[in-house]
Each structure stands twice: as C-alpha cells, then as structure tokens.
Design an enzyme around this catalytic site. Structure first.
Site, PDB file in Angstrom:
ATOM      1  N   PHE A 291      24.287 -49.818 -30.422  1.00 46.23           N
ATOM      2  CA  PHE A 291      23.571 -49.905 -29.148  1.00 46.23           C
ATOM      3  C   PHE A 291      24.618 -49.820 -28.051  1.00 46.23           C
ATOM      4  CE2 PHE A 291      22.591 -52.080 -25.270  1.00 46.23           C
ATOM      5  CZ  PHE A 291      21.250 -51.854 -25.031  1.00 46.23           C
ATOM      6  N   GLU A 292      24.422 -48.879 -27.149  1.00 44.21           N
ATOM      7  CA  GLU A 292      25.297 -48.816 -25.978  1.00 44.21           C
ATOM      8  C   GLU A 292      24.491 -48.213 -24.848  1.00 44.21           C
ATOM      9  OE1 GLU A 292      28.496 -46.116 -27.118  1.00 44.21           O
ATOM     10  OE2 GLU A 292      29.915 -47.763 -27.220  1.00 44.21           O
TER      11      GLU A 292
END
Ligand SMILES: *[C@@H]1O[C@H](CO)[C@@H](O)[C@H](O)[C@H]1NC(C)=O
Ligand SMILES: *[C@@H]1O[C@H](CO)[C@@H](O)[C@H](O)[C@H]1NC(C)=O
Ligand SMILES: *[C@@H]1O[C@H](CO)[C@@H](O)[C@H](O)[C@H]1NC(C)=O
Length: 392
Positions: A291-292
């Site tokens: 997740f970014e």
C-alpha cells in the site's frame, strides 16, 4: 467512627470529579490544553486523547468538507498495479475492493504494468471492474531484467544463502517466502524502487496509489487531494520490521550515501523512525509498500535519483534482496520532512498476513468489515509507535 471516615473520602471524591470535569471541559474548549495535557503521564496512555495530539504529523480526524465526494477539484493522480497475466484473480479482487470502497465515486485512472504483454482475457476481465480509464503498459527490459554487469555467480550465491536461512521459518511462512526468494521478485523490487515512476504511462501523473490487496472501509474523501493539500509525499497503513537477511549491507550503503550527500538530508527528517541510535544502526523499520499513496515527483527528485543510482551501483538488489519497501521508507524518512509522511489511520487495509483496522468512530463511519481488535498497529513487530514518537 463511621461518619468522620466518610467525610475525607467524600471530599476526595468531589475533588476528583471536579478535576476530571475541568480537564474534560478544557479539553473540549482548548485544543492546546488537550495537546499539552495528553503528553503528561496519565494522558499519554489514553486512546481518547491520542487522535488530536498530532496535528501535523500523522493523520487527520476531521476533514474539511471540500475533501468529500462532491469535491470537484481532482488530484493529478492514478492507481498503479504491477501484475503478471497469471495474477489476474488477485488483480481483479484488489481493483474491485478499491472501486467499491472509493474509486466508483472518483474514477481515477488505472495503470497496469507487466513485464510481458497483457493477454486479451486479462484485459477483458479487468475492464468490467471499473468505469475509469485503464492503460496497459509493458515494462522496458532494461527496467526489469538483471543488468549484465551484475555478477550472476555472486547473485546466485546470495539467493542460495537466503534459501538456506529461510529454513528457520516453518510452515505457511516458508511457502510464502519461496515466492519472495525468486529472481523475479528481485526484479520487481528494483523496478518499484527505481523505475516505475519513469514509465511513459505514469509520466502524466504526480500522485499514485498502489493498492494491493484488500480495503475494509469506505473511504469518504479523496486521499490524493489530502496528500496534495497537506504537502505530504509518502503515506502508509502498515509499518513493520524488515527481515534482516534481505538487507545485510543496505544500511552501511545508506550511511555512505549520507556522508557523500549530506545536503540531501532534510533537517526535519524522520531518522528516529529508522534508527534507535541516531543513525548508527538501522532498526529495520519500514512502511509496507504494497500500500502506498505517494508523490512521484519526490521519486523523480535529484535526491532520490542520486540515492537510487548509488544503491543500484552496489548491486544489492541482486546480491542481497533489497526491497522497495525499505528503500522507499529510508528515502522518505531522510529526504522529506517527517510531517510529510502520513499514516492513513482511517484506511482499513490488509495484505497477507497483516492488517490495519481503524478504531472507534473511524471504524463505524467507514462501515469497516474488519475486526477492530485485529489490527497490527501495536503488535511487537509493528513500527507505528516509532512513527508516532516522531511527533510526541
Ligand atoms: C501545523 O500546520 C498548520 C497549518 O496546517 C501550521 O500553521 C502550523 O505552523 C503547523 N505546526 C507545526 C508545529 O508545524
Ligand atoms: C460538499 O458536501 C458537504 C457535505 O454534504 C457539504 O457540507 C458541502 O457544502 C459540499 N461542498 C460543495 C462545494 O458542494
Ligand atoms: C501532473 O503531474 C505531472 C508530474 O508532476 C506533470 O508533468 C503534469 O504536467 C501534471 N498535470 C497536470 C494537469 O497538472
């Protein structure tokens, strides 16, 4: 005997009630009082006051109206997923999760990248998941395959050594790790570290969101706009420690880089998140990069480019197994201000085998499907506390 004993006790009770009430009233009336008082011993252990103690550092509690669904001003942003044709089922469920919980209201575009051409059936299956535009891109060979100047014998030895070390892990984790030991995983880590943001399909955008795998809650505002409006460059939902055998020489390389380019280090950096001894050693903390949401112009900056080129020149993506998660995290922690890194505490997210589940109001408002008691945040291998300590 009985009555005289009651009087002091009642007196104490009245005083206590008064003190607590005054504290409560002051907390409501004055944010500053709340911030100061929650730093005191008894306040720091209370979760209630935690949410408003950190105004700039980490997360938002109340968001301005303009950020909600009716926001007309969109961000310069896209989703990006790296996938092989065989990953189709995972890709479809990741996309569905993001679409249902967020993107059906916004229709931010999707960019899917692969080291070989996507098949027609892959394209067909993802196309029905979203109304947003999807672009399918091919990764240039030079951004993917192990460069010729890498000594393959040495690289193979590195892979075998790690295979041997992996035996200490039992059962399920060992099976999962097998995948991470492959050469192709190294290509992916290097690509995510140094090249994806240069891909021609990502050139038109500034912010990207890498969503892999599952979202638990409604996201009732635009996190991209949040990033832009608050001058954030990097964000996360899960933070943990890296498996040390994958990065034996990464930190010494980082220190060498710092010594030659002290000018790139932001004076308000987050070194204390990475190191418990002022930078001498690495505590293995990083943000989990599956997740970014981040600013590609930060990766495109001189500082990050010089950093990546330096890491690349050491061959550690292949001789060891430097992950894009520690590489991104170290760069964000050193080249940005610490308040430019954001913890999306309100975004419920899972990537096997860890999850972040929002708490309290954020959990109910988000209609989260996760169990709030099951959240990695304060587990022994989590680094969330280290992150929070930057702002306390
Ligand atoms: C926090 O942010 C506000 C506005 O967003 C700014 O005015 C204030 O100076 C910041 N405080 C700190 C300590 O950086
Ligand atoms: C957006 O919606 C919120 C909540 O319904 C409302 O308070 C706000 O005025 C709206 N903003 C605009 C620009 O329409
Ligand atoms: C979006 O961001 C990219 C990278 O910063 C930039 O080149 C492009 O001009 C921006 N597009 C718009 C419409 O602002």
């Amino acid at each position: 005997m009985y009555l005289p004993m009651m009087t002091p006790r009642r007196y104490i009770t009245v005083v206590l009630v008064l003190v607590i009430s005054i504290h409560y009233i002051l907390s409501i009336a004055f944010e500053d009082y709340k911030r100061i008082s929650s730093l005191s011993n008894w306040g720091s252990n209370l979760h209630v006051s935690e949410e408003t103690t950190q105004e700039n550092g980490s997360y938002a509690v109340a968001l301005p109206d303009m950020l909600y669904h009716n926001a007309t001003e969109r961000a310069n942003a896209t989703f990006v997923l790296l996938a092989r044709n065989s990953d189709i089922n995972g890709v479809v469920s990741s996309m569905q999760s993001v679409e249902d919980r967020f993107n059906k209201h916004y229709n931010y575009p999707w960019v899917l990248l692969n080291d070989e051409p996507f098949t027609d059936s892959f394209k067909e299956r993802v196309s029905i998941i979203t109304r947003a535009p999807i672009s399918f891109g091919l990764i240039p060979k030079e951004h993917w395959v192990q460069p010729d100047w890498i000594d393959e014998d040495r690289a193979r030895l590195g892979r075998q050594k790690m295979m041997a070390q992996r035996i200490i892990y039992a059962g399920e984790l060992a099976v999962a790790l097998d995948y991470y030991l492959y050469l192709s995983y190294r290509n992916m880590c290097r690509f995510n570290s140094g090249f994806f943001f240069h891909h021609e399909l990502l050139q038109p955008y500034r912010y990207y969101w890498r969503p892999d795998v599952k979202f638990f809650c409604d996201i009732n505002y635009d996190p991209f706009v949040y990033m832009r409006e608050h001058d954030k460059v990097y964000s996360f939902t899960i933070s943990l420690t890296e498996w040390a055998p994958t990065i034996p020489t990464l930190w010494s390389t980082v220190k060498e880089f710092i010594a030659t380019h002290p000018d790139y280090i932001d004076p308000h950096n987050a070194m204390d998140y990475l190191s418990n001894d002022g930078g001498d050693s690495y505590n293995l903390c990083h943000f989990w990069s599956n997740f970014e949401i981040a600013d590609m112009d930060f990766w495109r900056s001189d500082a990050y480019q010089a950093f990546f080129d330096f890491l690349e020149s050491k061959g550690g993506f292949y001789y060891e197994r430097w992950g894009d998660a520690p590489v991104h995290s170290i760069a964000a922690a050193l080249f940005a201000r610490r308040d430019q890194i954001h913890f999306f505490r309100d975004i419920g997210y899972r990537h096997e085998s860890f999850q972040h589940c929002p708490q309290g109001d954020q959990w109910s408002v988000g209609r989260c499907s996760c169990d709030p008691a099951d959240s990695f945040d304060y587990s022994p291998n989590s680094c969330v506390r280290k992150f929070e300590n930057l702002f306390s």
